[in-house]
Design a protein around this motif. Structure first.
Motif, mmCIF file in Angstrom:
data_model
loop_
_atom_site.group_PDB
_atom_site.id
_atom_site.type_symbol
_atom_site.label_atom_id
_atom_site.label_comp_id
_atom_site.label_asym_id
_atom_site.label_seq_id
_atom_site.Cartn_x
_atom_site.Cartn_y
_atom_site.Cartn_z
ATOM 1 N N ASP A 19 -1.761 5.578 -0.843
ATOM 2 C CA ASP A 19 -2.779 5.956 0.140
ATOM 3 C C ASP A 19 -2.560 5.160 1.432
ATOM 4 O OD1 ASP A 19 -4.951 6.680 1.569
ATOM 5 O OD2 ASP A 19 -6.450 6.186 0.039
ATOM 6 N N GLU A 20 -2.184 5.857 2.515
ATOM 7 C CA GLU A 20 -1.902 5.181 3.781
ATOM 8 C C GLU A 20 -3.155 4.538 4.365
ATOM 9 O OE1 GLU A 20 0.906 4.549 5.265
ATOM 10 O OE2 GLU A 20 2.047 5.512 3.668
ATOM 11 N N ASN A 21 -4.290 5.188 4.212
ATOM 12 C CA ASN A 21 -5.536 4.613 4.742
ATOM 13 C C ASN A 21 -5.875 3.309 4.040
ATOM 14 O OD1 ASN A 21 -5.939 6.747 6.552
ATOM 15 N ND2 ASN A 21 -6.958 7.992 4.982
ATOM 16 N N LEU A 22 -5.609 3.263 2.732
ATOM 17 C CA LEU A 22 -5.882 2.039 1.982
ATOM 18 C C LEU A 22 -4.929 0.923 2.425
ATOM 19 C CD1 LEU A 22 -7.756 1.011 -0.217
ATOM 20 C CD2 LEU A 22 -6.047 1.670 -1.923
ATOM 21 N N ILE A 23 -3.674 1.275 2.687
ATOM 22 C CA ILE A 23 -2.708 0.271 3.157
ATOM 23 C C ILE A 23 -3.145 -0.286 4.515
ATOM 24 C CG2 ILE A 23 -0.342 -0.023 3.991
ATOM 25 C CD1 ILE A 23 0.583 1.882 1.828
ATOM 26 N N LYS A 24 -3.598 0.609 5.414
ATOM 27 C CA LYS A 24 -4.072 0.138 6.718
ATOM 28 C C LYS A 24 -5.285 -0.772 6.562
ATOM 29 C CE LYS A 24 -2.429 4.133 9.372
ATOM 30 N NZ LYS A 24 -2.830 5.311 10.192
ATOM 31 N N SER A 25 -6.137 -0.460 5.613
ATOM 32 C CA SER A 25 -7.316 -1.304 5.367
ATOM 33 C C SER A 25 -6.900 -2.689 4.893
ATOM 34 C CB SER A 25 -8.217 -0.625 4.334
ATOM 35 O OG SER A 25 -9.273 -1.477 3.961
ATOM 36 N N CYS A 73 -5.143 -5.464 -6.033
ATOM 37 C CA CYS A 73 -5.397 -5.812 -4.627
ATOM 38 C C CYS A 73 -6.893 -5.995 -4.364
ATOM 39 C CB CYS A 73 -4.837 -4.729 -3.703
ATOM 40 S SG CYS A 73 -3.028 -4.644 -3.682
ATOM 41 N N ASP A 74 -7.720 -5.123 -4.948
ATOM 42 C CA ASP A 74 -9.168 -5.239 -4.741
ATOM 43 C C ASP A 74 -9.710 -6.538 -5.330
ATOM 44 O OD1 ASP A 74 -9.384 -2.854 -3.381
ATOM 45 O OD2 ASP A 74 -9.707 -1.666 -5.205
ATOM 46 N N ARG A 75 -9.170 -6.958 -6.468
ATOM 47 C CA ARG A 75 -9.648 -8.193 -7.099
ATOM 48 C C ARG A 75 -9.163 -9.443 -6.357
ATOM 49 N NH1 ARG A 75 -10.731 -7.179 -12.670
ATOM 50 N NH2 ARG A 75 -11.276 -9.383 -12.878
ATOM 51 N N VAL A 76 -8.044 -9.322 -5.656
ATOM 52 C CA VAL A 76 -7.467 -10.488 -4.975
ATOM 53 C C VAL A 76 -7.995 -10.626 -3.547
ATOM 54 C CG1 VAL A 76 -5.273 -11.421 -4.099
ATOM 55 C CG2 VAL A 76 -5.395 -10.511 -6.406
ATOM 56 N N LEU A 77 -8.457 -9.547 -2.944
ATOM 57 C CA LEU A 77 -8.890 -9.571 -1.542
ATOM 58 C C LEU A 77 -9.894 -10.684 -1.213
ATOM 59 C CD1 LEU A 77 -9.219 -5.836 -0.416
ATOM 60 C CD2 LEU A 77 -7.809 -7.619 0.608
#
Length: 735
Positions: free
Chosen positions: A272-278, A241-245
């Motif tokens: 991680d819910e915070n990461l999903i919200k981000s 996900c970080d590489r695709v953002l």
């Protein structure tokens, strides 16, 4: 003046002039002639007769002229497969040309010719181009392997072309990697086991490395391949996900949707819910940006957003205003925006949405106004706290007196009554005041249901129901003792005076049901109601998870899996051509008989008029008009008609027929029992038995022991008989 003179001409035609120019000694004349040929080919003129002359201009140093000749070859290679062989030497020579553009052009053209005879000559040039030092040639050769695999899979595997493309995924040039992924994806779909291209951890890292440097179409291909990779754990999914953002910031909407697809699929493993919200917060701006595109692109974006919101409603929970309809939006965009507005509706923004929907209800587009009124009702069904406010808005719209607005409002209020029973009955008098304004079946049915459901709270319910008798909306009233005559009059009118066969049949069913078992009738009429329209609108969870894999494709626009509209495979030009030819070979079932076709072919109008379209064939036996074969006798035998001697013989030997099984459901006597009945009045007896009037089970009044049809034909009963009928009330069990 001789007649042949009129048909003589000195003009030899445009193709003759082009032929002369193609064979000119001057290069610029030949080049202009080829351009004219391509122009004629583009507008649909047949210039295949110039194939040999165009082919002569293939050996030239002019790249522009060579491209034009190659384009002509690709278009007419199938119609002139023998002459294409003459161009093979030039193709092979061009594949060794010092100019990489010429090398790539030759191998691409050879792959596009799609002629079986040239495949054997393609292998060696293709093998050299796959190992070429220039990346442009290598990426062109990678696509050529997919085309070769489609024509001859065995040859592509034997010559190790597929293995060579698999190695190209590790190429240092990102464009070569992207084309290798595209080629392998196509080959994987065509292969039997779909195991040609499987993304593993090693390939994953190479694809992610090449992602940032590819063109937009290369990025789409790589992101589509990444979507098929299943991360081993949550940490690996977070890394993907970080590489695709960063791809979310791309200007191409297809790249954005492909990146969102990868994010949604991998977010399922992130804990991680915070990461999903981000991630959800970062997906919102690019989706909003897509709504500033042209209407066609907007519609595609809206259909994909609808899928995304069903999976992750929080992505656009704060962006409801961007989905408000503009005055110049096309109708299809407005309707799709309405669906998304309902999905985004919550207790915080419902007031803002209701005021917006109320404005939409004053538009001139009738269909859009109906959807807007329906949306108000769906908001009430979705949010219980806002139901009263929605009711007040709907009452304001009813007071406008606009016919289609009033009728749509009554339909949605019926759904609100079903969702919240015994809560908003105070508005029923207002609805009943608009009875005369209703002229649509659905609105009449809704108001009839409301009156029937809340009959005990409506003083003039009988009078209101009486007004609906002509429309045959048979909602069972809640006052059976007082409305028995009304029900009987409705059924009597429906069976005798209505021309609509569906209404007539339904009335017979209700009549039979009420006369035999009133409790069964109650169970049928007052059964469990179907779900409220729009309450659970959306895809099922399993279907939604499958559709996430198709975001950004045509399936996301249809909201259907691809196999439902492409039969599970791709359709290229060759497949369509084969399908058309195979259908042409099949016999036409609707074609006339051979003698008719022969008469049409010979233009023999006299014979054509004498022929009989339904004439039996010579091989089929001639059916005699016997009691056993006469369809009318079979039909009358249901009511006891037909020849008694033949029917007695048949009764002793024949097994129980399907008609007996059907009639036995209504406790009617079988055919064998009916043969003893008297033969006169066959037609009337037939009608009586069809509707089960001879059932001995219930003890009914004389008026009801007849069939509905026979009671319709008989005069009305006297007063004494009506009093006796009241004693044997078939509706007494309902009380």
């Amino acid at each position: 003046m001789s007649r042949p003179r009129f048909f003589a001409t000195n003009k030899r035609g445009e193709n003759y002039e082009l032929k002369a120019e193609l064979n000119s000694e001057y290069r610029h004349v030949r080049k202009d002639a080829v351009k004219k040929v391509i122009a004629n080919m583009t507008v649909g003129k047949d210039v295949s007769g110039l194939f040999p002359d165009v082919l002569k201009n293939m050996q030239t140093e002019d790249i522009e002229l060579k491209k034009l000749v190659y384009l002509y070859l690709m278009n007419y290679a199938k119609t002139q497969p023998e002459l294409v062989i003459l161009a093979v030497n030039t193709f092979v020579k061009d594949s060794d040309d010092p100019n990489p553009l010429i090398r790539a052009l030759s191998i691409r053209t050879m792959g596009c010719l799609r002629v079986d005879k040239i495949i054997d000559y393609l292998t060696e040039p293709l093998r050299k181009c796959l190992k070429d030092e220039n990346p442009y040639v290598r990426k062109t050769a990678a696509i050529c392997v997919a085309k070769l695999y489609e024509l001859n899979p065995e040859l592509a595997l034997e010559q190790d072309f597929v293995s060579a493309v698999q190695e190209m995924v590790s190429d240092i040039n990102p464009m070569v990697v992207a084309n290798a992924v595209i080629s392998l994806s196509d080959i994987n779909e065509l292969s039997k086991n779909n195991d040609v291209f499987v993304v593993n951890t090693t390939i994953l890292n190479k694809l992610l490395h090449a992602l940032n440097e590819c063109t937009e179409w290369g990025q789409i291909a790589i992101l589509t391949a990444l979507a098929d990779y299943k991360a081993a754990n949550g940490k690996e999914a977070e890394g993907i996900c970080d590489r695709v953002l960063p791809r979310l910031q791309h200007a191409n909407g297809a790249v954005v949707l492909a990146a969102i697809k990868v994010l949604l699929l991998n977010m399922r493993l992130v804990k991680d819910e915070n990461l999903i919200k981000s991630f959800c917060r970062k997906m919102a701006p690019p989706l909003v940006t897509l709504l500033s595109s042209p209407p066609e692109v907007q519609y595609i974006a809206l259909r994909n957003i609808s899928l995304i919101l069903q999976k992750r409603p929080e992505v656009l929970s704060n962006e409801m205003r961007v989905f408000f309809c503009r005055y110049n939006d096309p109708p299809y965009v407005k309707l799709e925006k309405l669906e998304i507005l309902i999905r985004l509706c919550n207790d915080r923004n419902v007031d803002q949405l209701l005021s917006e929907l109320k404005e939409y209800a004053n538009e001139v587009d009738v269909d859009f106004v109906r959807k807007s009124v329906s949306a108000i009702g769906r908001c009430a069904i979705k949010i219980e706290e806002a139901a009263e406010r929605c009711i007040n808005v709907l009452l304001d719209l009813i007071n406008t007196g606009v016919s289609y607005v009033v009728q749509e409002a009554i339909v949605v209020i019926k759904d609100i009554f079903r969702k919240y029973p015994q809560k908003y009955e105070g508005i029923i008098p207002t609805l009943c005041e608009n009875l005369d304004a209703l002229d649509e079946p659905e609105a009449k049915a809704s108001l009839t249901w409301i009156i029937g459901e809340y009959a005990e709270r409506i003083e003039n319910a009988d009078d209101l129901i009486n007004m609906f008798v002509e429309n045959f909306k048979e909602e069972n009233a809640q006052k059976p003792a007082e409305n028995q005559d009304l029900v009987q009059r409705v059924l009597q009118t429906a069976t005798n005076e209505c021309d609509n066969a569906d209404i007539r049949d339904r009335a017979y069913v209700y009549w039979r049901l009420l006369s035999t078992d009133p409790q069964a009738a109650k169970a049928v009429v007052l059964s469990e109601k179907p779900p409220i329209a729009g309450e659970n609108a959306g895809l099922s969870p399993g279907m939604l998870d499958e559709m996430l894999y198709h975001i950004g494709s045509l399936a996301s626009v249809y909201h259907k899996p691809p196999e439902t509209f492409i039969a599970g495979r791709k359709y290229g030009a060759d497949s369509v051509t084969k399908g058309v030819s195979s259908h042409a070979d099949e016999d036409d079932e609707t074609a006339p008989p051979p003698q008719i076709q022969a008469a049409i072919k010979n233009n023999d109008l006299g014979n054509l008029l004498d022929l009989d379209w339904d004439e039996p064939s010579a091989s089929s036996p001639i059916v005699t008009d016997s009691p056993h074969n006469n369809p009318m006798s079979d039909l009358l035998s249901i009511g006891g008609g037909g020849d008694s001697s033949s029917s007695n013989t048949m009764n002793n030997n024949a097994p129980k027929s399907n008609v007996d099984d059907i009639l036995s459901l209504f406790n009617a006597p079988s055919q064998q029992q009916q043969q003893a009945a008297p033969q006169p009045q066959n037609a009337l007896m037939m009608a009586g038995d069809l509707f089960g009037s001879s059932s001995p089970a219930p003890t009914l009044p004389s008026q009801q022991q007849q069939s509905p049809l026979s009671s319709a034909l008989s005069p009305s009963p006297p007063v004494q008989q009506q009093q006796e009928q009241a004693k044997h009330d078939p509706f007494a069990d309902l009380l």
